[in-house]
Write a protein that holds these residues in place. Structure first.
Motif, PDB file in Angstrom:
ATOM      1  N   SER A 116       0.706  -0.996  -0.317  1.00 30.32           N
ATOM      2  CA  SER A 116       0.180   0.078   0.041  1.00 30.32           C
ATOM      3  C   SER A 116       0.900   1.522  -0.128  1.00 30.32           C
ATOM      4  O   SER A 116       0.882   2.359  -0.784  1.00 30.32           O
ATOM      5  N   VAL A 117       2.133   1.632   0.856  1.00 28.44           N
ATOM      6  CA  VAL A 117       2.850   2.715   0.592  1.00 28.44           C
ATOM      7  C   VAL A 117       3.234   2.298  -0.854  1.00 28.44           C
ATOM      8  O   VAL A 117       3.752   3.616  -1.123  1.00 28.44           O
ATOM      9  N   GLY A 118       4.379   0.955  -1.259  1.00 28.25           N
ATOM     10  CA  GLY A 118       4.458   1.999  -2.448  1.00 28.25           C
ATOM     11  C   GLY A 118       3.837   1.796  -3.268  1.00 28.25           C
ATOM     12  O   GLY A 118       4.287   2.240  -4.353  1.00 28.25           O
ATOM     13  N   ILE A 123       1.954   6.781  -7.067  1.00 24.91           N
ATOM     14  CA  ILE A 123       0.286   7.653  -7.843  1.00 24.91           C
ATOM     15  C   ILE A 123       1.126   8.834  -7.227  1.00 24.91           C
ATOM     16  O   ILE A 123       0.928   9.915  -7.635  1.00 24.91           O
ATOM     17  N   SER A 124       1.831   9.512  -5.974  1.00 16.85           N
ATOM     18  CA  SER A 124       2.503  10.890  -6.116  1.00 16.85           C
ATOM     19  C   SER A 124       3.818  10.311  -7.543  1.00 16.85           C
ATOM     20  O   SER A 124       3.599  11.965  -7.805  1.00 16.85           O
ATOM     21  N   VAL A 125       4.243   9.202  -7.872  1.00 17.03           N
ATOM     22  CA  VAL A 125       5.708  10.085  -9.301  1.00 17.03           C
ATOM     23  C   VAL A 125       4.267  10.169 -10.284  1.00 17.03           C
ATOM     24  O   VAL A 125       4.841  11.020 -11.201  1.00 17.03           O
ATOM     25  N   VAL A 208       7.701  15.393  -0.324  1.00 14.31           N
ATOM     26  CA  VAL A 208       8.347  16.817  -1.538  1.00 14.31           C
ATOM     27  C   VAL A 208       7.573  16.138  -2.757  1.00 14.31           C
ATOM     28  O   VAL A 208       7.581  17.351  -3.506  1.00 14.31           O
ATOM     29  N   LEU A 209       7.141  14.823  -3.732  1.00 11.54           N
ATOM     30  CA  LEU A 209       6.637  15.090  -5.018  1.00 11.54           C
ATOM     31  C   LEU A 209       5.916  16.043  -4.846  1.00 11.54           C
ATOM     32  O   LEU A 209       4.669  16.522  -5.506  1.00 11.54           O
ATOM     33  N   TYR A 210       4.719  15.828  -3.634  1.00 12.79           N
ATOM     34  CA  TYR A 210       3.039  16.340  -3.706  1.00 12.79           C
ATOM     35  C   TYR A 210       3.224  18.074  -3.578  1.00 12.79           C
ATOM     36  O   TYR A 210       2.343  18.225  -3.909  1.00 12.79           O
ATOM     37  N   VAL A 255      -6.245  11.555  -1.660  1.00 13.74           N
ATOM     38  CA  VAL A 255      -5.919  10.398  -1.445  1.00 13.74           C
ATOM     39  C   VAL A 255      -5.078  10.042  -0.241  1.00 13.74           C
ATOM     40  O   VAL A 255      -4.569   9.154   0.265  1.00 13.74           O
ATOM     41  N   VAL A 256      -3.676  10.984  -1.309  1.00 10.44           N
ATOM     42  CA  VAL A 256      -2.174  10.525  -0.399  1.00 10.44           C
ATOM     43  C   VAL A 256      -2.721  11.513   0.786  1.00 10.44           C
ATOM     44  O   VAL A 256      -2.027  10.979   1.991  1.00 10.44           O
TER      45      VAL A 256
END
Length: 330
Positions: A116-118, A123-125, A208-210, A255-256
């Motif tokens: 789930s974490v992966g 999803i963020s990438v 960082v990505l978001y 979601v994140v």
């Protein structure tokens, strides 16, 4: 008479010296917990099964972002089907399934959580590339690459957690003080490594990505408003595409954020010590941690019209009709 009463309180009366005592029956104020967990379990299985059927059945939904949602829904589905029921069994009754099944359950639950974490990182990438590098998205993020990434995510989760629980799998009863108990204790070094690999590292990448996505999304939204205001005709295809990507980024951003809200307290309590996790506040943290798997499909229903449409087709059994997989969902 006293021996009979003592024996009746044991999980395995025939093992008088090695058996655990049966958990005390919950009082009236503690009945709400199992009822709540049971409801969350059923709801989690049902909602995530709808997501799995939707993305798997309708061909128009087989695009990269949805494949990541499908992988997340699979892990959430198993949380409702396996993790929540077994957790209720483990805390409310004696463990009758044996030491090996206890070790395997802990191993599987670790795999599901890590996957789930992966999925959240992937999803963020995906959203980072879609919003920050939109011209390269179709070439960099393909269905084949996403499928490969998902397989690697699950395989890596299984391999990594096999290393974490290797000693427990080799000696299933290593940490059991009596028969009828199911616990797992990770040594300090493995616990620190696991905290970094499954929590601190992924959370840092996601945040960082978001943050980057948010900054770019704000600037793009301003550019779109200026562009639309300057034109007298309908927005161009590029503008409509950009709006679609921003909407998807906003939905997956929710979601994140929900993931962070539900997972962070659990890991913070885990770092603080097991005594806190066994308290009343710890029980609430467990419920919050598990509730995330039920929450994701609700977010999809709020943000994605295709998911609401697919639910109607599934519930009305229209998906059983020939050619239903080619239906227009977007």
């Amino acid at each position: 008479m006293m021996e009979t009463q003592d024996g009746a309180e044991l999980c395995f009366p025939e093992l008088l010296n090695t058996s655990c005592r049966k958990p005390a029956p919950p009082g009236s104020d503690a009945v709400l917990g199992p009822i709540l967990l049971s409801s969350i379990s059923v709801l989690t299985v049902t909602l995530n099964l709808l997501v799995i059927i939707s993305v798997s059945h309708f061909r128009q939904l087989h695009f990269p972002s949805n494949l990541l949602l499908l992988s997340l829904a699979v892990s959430d589905f198993f949380v409702g089907l396996v993790v929540l029921p077994v957790e209720m069994l483990r805390h409310s009754a004696c463990w009758f399934l044996g030491d090996l099944m206890c070790s395997l359950y802990n191993y599987v639950s670790f795999i599901i959580t890590s996957a789930s974490v992966g999925d959240m990182v992937l999803i963020s990438v995906d959203r980072y590339v879609a919003v920050c590098h939109p011209l390269h998205y179709s070439t960099r993020v393909t269905v084949r690459r996403v499928q490969t990434s998902i397989c690697l995510c699950w395989f890596s989760s299984a391999f990594y957690n096999s290393l974490i629980v290797m000693d427990v799998l080799n000696e299933p009863d290593k940490h059991h003080t009596c028969s009828g108990q199911c616990v797992i204790i990770i040594n300090y070094i493995a616990g620190v490594v696991d905290l970094g690999v499954t929590f601190i590292g992924p959370i840092s990448v996601i945040v960082v990505l978001y943050v980057r996505v948010f900054v770019v999304a704000v600037s793009q939204a301003r550019a779109m408003r200026s562009h639309v205001t300057a034109l007298t005709h309908k927005p161009s295809v590029n503008v409509r595409t950009m709006k679609s990507e921003l909407k998807a980024a906003r939905a997956l951003g929710v979601v994140v954020v929900a993931f962070l809200i539900c997972f962070c307290p659990y890991y913070c309590f885990a770092v603080s010590g097991s005594a806190l996790l066994s308290s009343a506040a710890g029980a609430f943290i467990h419920y919050l941690f598990s509730f995330n798997s039920c929450l994701n499909p609700v977010i999809y229903a709020l943000f994605y019209p295709w998911f609401r449409k697919s639910i109607r087709l599934i519930v009305s059994l229209q998906i059983l009709q020939p050619g239903s997989s080619e239906a227009n969902m977007l």
